[in-house]
Design a protein around this motif. Structure first.
Motif, short mmCIF file in Angstrom:
data_model
loop_
_atom_site.label_atom_id
_atom_site.label_comp_id
_atom_site.label_asym_id
_atom_site.label_seq_id
_atom_site.Cartn_x
_atom_site.Cartn_y
_atom_site.Cartn_z
N ILE A 286 51.80 51.03 40.66
CA ILE A 286 52.19 50.36 39.42
C ILE A 286 51.06 49.51 38.85
CG2 ILE A 286 54.59 50.24 40.20
CD1 ILE A 286 54.04 47.11 40.49
N LEU A 287 50.00 49.30 39.65
CA LEU A 287 48.91 48.41 39.24
C LEU A 287 47.83 49.17 38.48
CD1 LEU A 287 48.52 46.48 42.61
CD2 LEU A 287 49.80 45.73 40.57
N ARG A 288 47.31 48.54 37.44
CA ARG A 288 46.18 49.13 36.72
C ARG A 288 44.88 48.95 37.49
NH1 ARG A 288 49.67 46.98 32.98
NH2 ARG A 288 50.38 48.41 31.35
N HIS A 289 44.79 47.81 38.19
CA HIS A 289 43.62 47.52 39.01
C HIS A 289 44.10 46.95 40.34
CE1 HIS A 289 42.10 47.23 34.80
NE2 HIS A 289 41.22 48.05 35.31
N LEU A 290 43.37 47.25 41.38
CA LEU A 290 43.79 46.85 42.72
C LEU A 290 42.73 45.97 43.37
CD1 LEU A 290 44.51 50.11 42.21
CD2 LEU A 290 45.57 49.85 44.46
#
Length: 907
Positions: A286-290
């Motif tokens: 669900i994250l755009r960046h991790l």
């Protein structure tokens, strides 16, 4: 727009740094060399479906260009960049980073989130124009941008690139950037899927050397044939093949001709992961960046740093973000599959995951992604709580589109309990979808009867604002006057809004004294953070008054100050910026600085359109139409007016619709197409509209209104006798009202009418008086836009003054020369000289093509526009024109058109 400079840096680094190169990547030498040797083109478009290695190729091209002393800037786009403010802030930071390396200004200045979009766009262009070295600006994932305002800004930046600059765009589709025009001029290099596909040798290198798979030559050929060199499919296949012993059998069953294979292979890969890794992949999708901290918030008890390192080492679709240590993103194809799989396997987890992400961003002081995750996870109650806390600051920052998107995504019952959210929703709706929807929401909300003085202050400021945008000026005046008496003194924001708006409305009503009082009140109400906006507004209103009184130089100075003043946050920085920008462009246009005027219009007109400012849309689109006509692009000139008419219908602004038709009638009149002009004049004659215009001092109609258009038509079509009396009465009325610019325009038409009546000496005397006044203020287009009929009179005045052999006024002489240059060759021709009935004769008949060319000439097409429309070269057009002039015994195109009209060959 970004929240703040300090908080934006980590976020920007993920956008402004390209993905890191990896050992598994194949060098695309042919593509890189093609880009390196194509420095003459303006735009390099790398276009292909997902998974064809666009980004990798662009990164390698960037590295090669830098090795050859070409400066570069990089920006990866996403859907949030459809907000013009955010897009320009990020692009400004990218450009500033590049210029700073050459000793330019600090990037914090150009990327300041408080700057207005138009100002940032102009500074970006200025920075690029002044960059001392060759450069290339890379924009990746361009398909994410669909907003017309952003696309138009990119077109403007592209059009204004210096010869040493280049734009490199990676996109899945064809961007709306005028590619046909660039292609025709040889300024476009297209690199498509055919060029991006791996060749057999590249596929072999990738699988055997980069991925270290041992495969027979037949298997390599078969896999190449089935994938057709699609890099994503090859990558996914290589991951699956690592764990298979029967590789030949797998390849024989494999089908990689469409994107469905990505889901199949990703599922095959996912199935071979350990349960903890599989869970990590699904829940972090669900994250755009991790990064480790954020992932830990979603998966408590997990050593996310170790997992991310493991995934990176395994090349499992995890791309490191360059410039930000241990921060990653998933490959887009893989991420999409993971999210779909998460929704199928763990639907109940979505709410918790998004809530955890929202809370993490909240702790980091980043409310925008925090609210985004709360809404995406369906946690609307928490989103409403966050909005209650931050909506006011976002409103004052002018983030109308962002607020509108959030409100549209949330159930109405989540915001209904908060009067503050409802009234802020009205503000956002007003400046994104128009005042009518906003007014309906205001009435439904019940905020008008709120017991909270703060909410009532918003309502008091909103009502006249919405009425004014709906072009109901007199109603806005009455409602605004009452609101000023009721507004709480303590509310700086709403007080500033109302005082500024009422200052403008009073100016339109003709009450300049009250307008100045309100502007002074606005200055006292504004705090230091928004004083720049107030300066813009007050200077603009005073500039409009100066312009109406014929003081062009002073008005231009005010508009210039106003545009440069909008360097701070305002309640509608976009609209405010457009408000001053269009007016400044109109002054530059009047002074015949056409390139700079057009440059500004392409920046500010889209912003004015978004806000729905009627006068600014009319002024802006009319100027764009005239500029296109000046270039000989008649089709584009009419297109601008058609778009203006459509906007008038869409916004339910009858004055805008009538103005588009009125300008179309003016253009047809200038072309001597009197029958069509007559019909268009009749269609534009909305009595209610023009009666209102006659009562008010609306900026768009100081010198263009229906009664004046009727007089122009009469003069140009031959009914000058009747027009003279009406013109004199109109001149007297304009002078008595101190509308001296209008009087000057009317006197130009009066001089032409006198010439039409055969009163040449009187016509020259009138024109000479006009020129003395116009010259002192620098008016150019006021005369030039009345065609060669005015130009011929100006030329005669200049000849008489020159023949008097007196030194005269050198400044006035320079002005006359500048004016004649603006008229162009048409001012030097006497169309009547050889077109009397007795003189008309043809050496030989014209061909059908020559008749068509004459018709296009009559419509105003230039040589280059004729060439483009007829699909021939410029030299062929010149040959046709020489033949036409010879057959008609004409000395130039003006005479040729006049002869053809008298012979009835064209209208």
């Amino acid at each position: 727009m970004i929240e703040s400079a300090s908080l934006a840096r980590p976020f920007l680094s993920t956008k402004l740094n390209p993905p890191s190169t990896t050992a598994t990547q194949v060098l695309r030498n042919a593509i890189c060399e093609l880009v390196r040797t194509s420095r003459a083109v303006k735009l390099i478009l790398v276009r292909a479906p997902a998974g064809f290695g666009k980004t990798t190729a662009m990164v390698q091209c960037r590295d090669l260009l830098e090795q050859h002393q070409v400066d570069t800037a990089w920006m990866t786009l996403d859907s949030a960049d459809n907000d013009a403010s955010r897009f320009l802030a990020c692009l400004a930071a990218a450009v500033a980073g590049m210029t700073a390396e050459r000793g330019g200004a600090n990037s914090d200045i150009i990327a300041d989130s408080s700057r207005a979009p138009g100002d940032v766009a102009l500074e970006i262009m200025a920075r690029l124009a002044g960059h001392p070295a060759p450069f290339a600006l890379f924009l990746d994932d361009f398909e994410a941008v669909q907003e017309p305002t952003v696309l138009r800004l990119v077109r403007e930046i592209l059009d204004n690139l210096p010869h040493r600059g280049q734009l490199v765009i990676g996109s899945r589709g064809l961007p709306d950037l005028g590619l046909g025009r660039l292609r025709a001029r040889g300024q476009l290099l297209e690199i498509d899927a055919v060029q991006l596909r791996f060749s057999l040798s590249e596929t072999t290198e990738f699988l055997t050397q980069r991925r270290q798979l041992v495969l027979p030559e037949d298997d390599l050929s078969q896999l190449q044939r089935k994938t057709e060199g699609w890099i994503a499919a090859l990558w996914l296949a290589s991951v699956a093949l690592e764990r298979r012993e029967e590789r030949s059998a797998f390849i024989s069953r494999f089908s990689g001709s469409n994107e469905a294979v990505a889901g199949y292979l990703a599922e095959d890969v996912l199935a071979h992961q350990s349960p903890p890794i599989r869970e990590f992949l699904l829940k972090t999708s669900i994250l755009r960046h991790l990064n480790a901290s954020l992932c830990n918030a979603l998966l408590p008890g997990t050593d996310s740093a170790a997992v991310l390192l493991q995934l990176e080492q395994a090349n499992l679709f995890l791309t490191p973000i360059e410039g930000q240590e241990r921060t990653y993103r998933y490959h887009s194809l893989f991420a999409g599959f993971l999210r779909a799989q998460l929704g199928r396997e763990m639907p109940d987890e979505l709410l918790r995951l998004h809530r955890a992400a929202s809370q993490w961003y909240e702790v980091q002081g980043r409310p925008v992604p925090a609210i985004d995750h709360a809404i995406e996870g369906g946690n609307y109650a928490h989103a409403a709580e966050l909005l209650n806390e931050h909506a006011e600051s976002l409103l004052e920052s002018g983030r109308m589109r962002l607020l509108s998107r959030w409100f549209a995504a949330m159930p109405e019952d989540q915001t209904r309990a908060s009067e503050l959210l409802q009234v802020i929703h009205v503000w956002a709706l007003c400046f994104t979808r128009g005042p009518r929807e906003a007014m309906a929401l205001l009435e439904r909300s019940g905020c008008s009867t709120s017991a909270d003085s703060k909410i009532l202050a918003h309502v008091l400021a909103l009502r006249p604002m919405m009425l004014a945008i709906m072009d109901r000026t007199e109603e806005a005046y009455a409602v605004g006057r009452e609101a000023l008496l009721q507004l709480p003194v303590s509310d700086a924001f709403t007080g500033s809004v109302l005082s500024n708006e009422m200052a403008y409305i009073c100016a339109v009503m003709g009450d300049y004294q009250e307008s100045h009082k309100l502007l002074d009140a606005a200055r006292h109400r504004q705090d230091s953070d928004t004083s720049f906006f107030n300066k813009m507004y007050s200077e603009s209103v005073e500039g409009l008054i100066d312009l109406e009184e014929g003081q062009l130089r002073q008005a231009t100075a005010r508009f210039r100050i106003a545009v440069s003043a909008t360097h701070s946050v305002s309640y509608r920085h976009t609209g405010g910026n457009a408000w001053a920008g269009v007016l400044y462009a109109s002054s530059l246009y009047e002074m015949n600085d056409l390139d700079q005027a057009e440059h500004l219009l392409h920046v500010y007109v889209p912003l004015a359109k978004d806000v729905g400012l009627a006068d600014h849309m009319i002024i802006g689109y009319t100027m764009l139409s005239r500029l296109a006509f000046h270039r000989g692009d008649v089709d584009q000139a009419f297109h601008c007016l058609t778009e203006l008419e459509y906007l008038g219908h869409h916004r339910q602004l009858p004055r805008v619709v009538s103005s588009a038709k009125l300008e179309r009638a003016r253009m047809l009149t200038i072309q001597s197409n009197f029958q069509a002009a007559r019909e268009e004049l009749d269609r534009s004659n909305n009595q209610e509209v023009w009666h209102e215009v006659s009562r008010l001092r609306l900026p768009a109609h100081d010198v263009e209104y229906h009664a004046l258009a009727e007089l122009r038509w009469q003069v140009f079509s031959g009914d000058a006798t009747h027009a003279l009396t009406s013109l004199q009465a109109a001149i007297n009325a304009a002078r008595s009202e101190r509308r001296y610019r209008r009087a000057l325009k009317l006197r130009v038409l009066y001089s032409i009418a006198q010439k039409q009546m055969g009163e040449e000496r009187a016509a020259l005397a009138t024109m000479k008086d006009v020129l003395k006044i116009a010259g002192s203020e620098g008016f150019i287009r006021l005369l030039v836009d009345e065609s060669d009929r005015a130009g011929a009179l100006v030329r005669r005045v200049e000849e008489e003054l020159r023949n008097e052999n007196s030194s005269g006024d050198p400044i006035f002489s320079v002005y006359l020369q500048k004016l004649l240059q603006a008229f162009g060759p048409a001012a030097m021709a006497e169309p009547e000289a050889s077109t009397t009935t007795e003189a008309i004769s043809m050496v030989e008949p014209l061909t059908n093509k020559e008749v068509r060319i004459l018709g296009l000439l009559a419509e105003g097409y230039s040589n280059s526009a004729l060439a483009e429309k007829l699909f021939v070269s410029d030299s062929t057009v010149r040959t046709h024109l020489r033949n036409i002039n010879g057959k008609l015994n004409a000395q130039n195109r003006t005479q040729a058109v006049a002869v053809a009209r008298r012979l009835g060959m064209i209208r």
